[in-house]
Design an enzyme around this catalytic site. Structure first.
Site, short mmCIF file in Angstrom:
data_model
loop_
_atom_site.label_atom_id
_atom_site.label_comp_id
_atom_site.label_asym_id
_atom_site.label_seq_id
_atom_site.Cartn_x
_atom_site.Cartn_y
_atom_site.Cartn_z
N GLY A 75 0.80 -1.11 0.11
CA GLY A 75 0.12 0.01 0.00
C GLY A 75 0.62 1.08 -0.12
O GLY A 75 0.08 2.38 0.17
N TRP A 77 2.50 2.97 -2.40
CA TRP A 77 2.27 3.89 -3.56
C TRP A 77 0.91 4.47 -3.22
O TRP A 77 0.83 5.93 -3.43
CB TRP A 77 2.28 3.24 -4.91
CG TRP A 77 3.54 2.97 -5.31
CD1 TRP A 77 4.73 2.86 -4.51
CD2 TRP A 77 4.15 2.96 -6.68
NE1 TRP A 77 5.84 2.73 -5.41
CE2 TRP A 77 5.61 2.75 -6.63
CE3 TRP A 77 3.46 3.01 -7.76
CZ2 TRP A 77 6.44 2.55 -7.61
CZ3 TRP A 77 4.46 2.97 -9.00
CH2 TRP A 77 5.64 2.72 -8.93
N ASP A 94 -4.62 -6.22 -5.99
CA ASP A 94 -3.25 -7.13 -5.52
C ASP A 94 -3.97 -8.61 -5.38
O ASP A 94 -4.96 -8.68 -4.76
CB ASP A 94 -2.57 -6.77 -4.62
CG ASP A 94 -1.02 -7.23 -4.87
OD1 ASP A 94 -0.78 -8.39 -4.47
OD2 ASP A 94 -0.19 -6.39 -4.86
N ASP A 110 -6.99 -11.28 -8.72
CA ASP A 110 -5.83 -11.32 -9.84
C ASP A 110 -6.08 -10.35 -10.83
O ASP A 110 -7.19 -10.54 -11.32
CB ASP A 110 -5.89 -12.63 -10.34
CG ASP A 110 -4.88 -12.84 -11.35
OD1 ASP A 110 -3.93 -11.85 -11.52
OD2 ASP A 110 -4.59 -14.14 -11.89
N ASP A 134 3.32 -1.19 -9.89
CA ASP A 134 4.72 -1.87 -9.45
C ASP A 134 4.81 -3.15 -9.38
O ASP A 134 5.38 -3.87 -8.64
CB ASP A 134 4.64 -1.15 -7.92
CG ASP A 134 6.14 -0.96 -7.35
OD1 ASP A 134 7.03 -1.12 -8.36
OD2 ASP A 134 6.52 -0.93 -6.33
N LYS A 174 6.83 -0.62 -13.49
CA LYS A 174 8.10 -1.43 -13.10
C LYS A 174 8.61 -2.28 -14.42
O LYS A 174 7.77 -3.20 -14.94
CB LYS A 174 8.11 -2.27 -11.90
CG LYS A 174 9.33 -2.97 -11.62
CD LYS A 174 9.30 -3.79 -10.45
CE LYS A 174 8.97 -2.83 -9.15
NZ LYS A 174 8.86 -4.18 -8.10
#
Length: 232
Positions: A75, A77, A94, A110, A134, A174
């Site tokens: 959490g 971000w 997530d 998912d 991320d 990322k």
């Protein structure tokens, strides 16, 4: 040194049941200044500093109204988004459980599931102007395989961003050393006005992670009219 006069790293080495990799990870955490600063400032993870630094360089959160956080756990971000853009609606997703964050809608599911995109869009009540990712696949220790698995997540995130972003919006994800895959990079350049790669200072030097920052979403092109759409 600890209060007992023993080096905590020495205790880790003798910890029962710990693998060498877990010993290295724990030792690194104990001696990481960003980890200590994150705890002191109330951030859930050191990763918060990565978004803070990226925002300082690219002004990602300036004027943000709707934000999607892909791979939200734990959490950090979303915490940054709430602090820097308190007016923004934020939704995260997530597979891992994430403790509630005030002002953030969290889905424990998912992202690759068919129903995930619709759930995220529905929670925002409008097109997002910033999609953050991320996400990284669980590593297996084989660099090429790990890279391919993570790039698969990035590709799905890019598809989601291009499908849902409001014109002028931004996308951050990322990636690993070598940057974004060539074909994917071309897709980003086609859909965004600027595409850059950056490695924030808080990203560990021995880490292969980088971030791709795409800004100025051009918007989705109107579909070509079909014969049935053509005027009589």
């Amino acid at each position: 040194m600890s209060r007992s006069g023993r080096d905590p790293r020495e205790r880790l080495k003798t910890g029962k049941g710990r693998t060498q990799s877990s010993v290295r990870w724990l030792s690194r955490q104990l001696n990481d200044p960003y980890v200590k600063q994150a705890k002191a400032e109330g951030w859930r993870s050191r990763a918060a500093f990565k978004l803070i630094e990226l925002d300082e360089k690219f002004a990602l959160l300036k004027g943000a109204k709707r934000v999607v956080d892909l791979g939200i756990a734990p959490g950090g971000w979303s915490q940054v988004v709430r602090k820097k853009a308190p007016q923004a609606a934020v939704v995260g997703i997530d597979l891992l459980p994430t403790d509630p964050i005030e002002g953030v809608t969290i889905f424990e599911m998912d992202f690759m599931a068919d129903e995930a995109p619709a759930a995220l869009e529905g929670a925002l009540d409008g097109a997002p102007d910033l999609v953050l990712s991320d996400m990284a696949a669980n590593t297996v220790g084989h660099k090429q395989t790990d890279h391919l698995r993570t790039m698969g997540l990035v590709e799905t995130a890019v598809d989601f961003a291009i499908t849902t972003l409001a014109p002028g919006g931004a996308f951050v994800a990322k990636v690993f050393a070598g940057g974004t895959d060539g074909d994917l990079l071309q897709i980003l350049k086609k859909n965004f006005r600027t595409v850059k790669h950056a490695k924030p200072p808080s990203s560990r030097k021995d880490s292969s992670e980088w971030y791709v920052i795409a800004q100025g979403f051009k918007g989705r092109a109107e579909p070509e009219p079909t014969d049935t759409d053509a005027p009589a």
